[in-house]
Design an enzyme around this catalytic site. Structure first.
Site, mmCIF file in Angstrom:
data_model
loop_
_atom_site.group_PDB
_atom_site.id
_atom_site.type_symbol
_atom_site.label_atom_id
_atom_site.label_comp_id
_atom_site.label_asym_id
_atom_site.label_seq_id
_atom_site.Cartn_x
_atom_site.Cartn_y
_atom_site.Cartn_z
ATOM 1 N N ASP A 143 1.647 1.364 1.007
ATOM 2 C CA ASP A 143 1.183 1.800 -0.309
ATOM 3 C C ASP A 143 2.269 1.561 -1.368
ATOM 4 O O ASP A 143 3.447 1.392 -1.039
ATOM 5 C CB ASP A 143 0.831 3.292 -0.293
ATOM 6 C CG ASP A 143 -0.354 3.582 0.609
ATOM 7 O OD1 ASP A 143 -1.133 2.647 0.870
ATOM 8 O OD2 ASP A 143 -0.479 4.733 1.046
HETATM 9 N N1 URA Z 1 -0.066 5.340 5.788
HETATM 10 C C1 URA Z 1 -0.173 5.652 4.474
HETATM 11 O O1 URA Z 1 -0.830 6.611 4.112
HETATM 12 N N2 URA Z 1 0.454 4.867 3.580
HETATM 13 C C2 URA Z 1 1.221 3.804 3.937
HETATM 14 O O2 URA Z 1 1.797 3.148 3.074
HETATM 15 C C3 URA Z 1 1.338 3.504 5.300
HETATM 16 C C4 URA Z 1 0.671 4.286 6.205
#
Ligand code: URA
Length: 230
Positions: free
Chosen positions: A102
């Site tokens: 993310d």
């Molecule tokens: N899980 C999440 O919620 N975000 C990420 O970036 C990776 C795994």
């Protein structure tokens, strides 16, 4: 793809001609004569008919990036800085991301042009754990570990997450290992307990560990040994 299929896809050969070329040992893949119609041609393979090059092949490339906060795991984005903007490499748009993170998640991100290699790294079937360091808004209760190990139902995808391992490090921080990479998976798992994830950092993917010499935004090529591990 199989070499017989690769050759028959070329407009100039029919199936009978392909059989004859193979039997006559006129085809070479990466310098080796092949007669087996099942022999594999990859996008990186050099394929020759006598002295004529049918496919030049490209070198496979593998990079590890320490993803910083505030950039998107995409190869193009009209608004935001992308992880590709951090790479100073030729033809970088041929690379893809093996397991996105993310916008504000930091840590290990792998970029490659080798699709079958990256599938082995990310597919849940290969069960390679992706390990995250997590900090949360509320205290992490002892019941979390059991719930994560059992799996959580995600209604949107209509699936139950595969068993995940939680190691509680402190009242509001933990390590979580998951073998899948569902959309916002870690945040949704903690969200089940109404506990917001404040910091998320991927430390490793299977045997690949984020190089501690890489500052956020820095990257390096994987070593031959790291590539072989997957
Ligand atoms: N899980 C999440 O919620 N975000 C990420 O970036 C990776 C795994």
């Amino acid at each position: 793809m199989r070499v017989d299929r690769f050759l028959s896809n070329l407009p100039r050969f029919n199936r009978q001609q392909v059989r004859l070329l193979l039997v006559a040992k006129r085809i070479r893949i990466d310098g080796q004569v092949v007669s087996d119609p099942h022999a594999e041609v990859r996008e990186f393979s050099r394929v020759e008919l006598d002295d004529e090059v049918l496919q030049a092949g490209k070198p496979p490339r593998y990079f590890m990036l320490h993803k910083p906060m505030g950039c998107v795991s995409a190869t193009r984005d009209p608004e935001h800085r992308t992880v590709l903007d951090l790479l100073d490499e030729p033809d970088k748009h041929e690379l893809h991301i093996a397991g996105r993170l993310d916008y504000n998640t930091t840590g290990l991100l792998i970029l490659t042009n080798d699709g079958s290699w990256s599938r082995r790294l990310t597919q849940p079937q290969t069960k390679l754990p992706k390990r995250y360091y997590v900090e949360t808004e509320q205290d992490i209760g002892p019941e979390y570990a059991e719930t994560f190990a059992r799996g959580l139902y995600f209604a949107f995808e209509d699936l139950t997450t595969l068993p995940a391992e939680l190691q509680i490090l402190g009242p509001r921080c933990a390590r979580l290992s998951i073998v899948e990479g569902r959309y916002h998976q870690v945040k949704r798992m903690f969200g089940h307990f109404d506990n917001k994830v404040l910091r998320l950092h991927r430390e490793r993917m299977g045997p690949l560990v984020l190089d501690e010499n890489l500052a956020p935004g820095e990257y390096r090529s994987l070593t031959d040994e790291e590539i072989r591990l997957i």
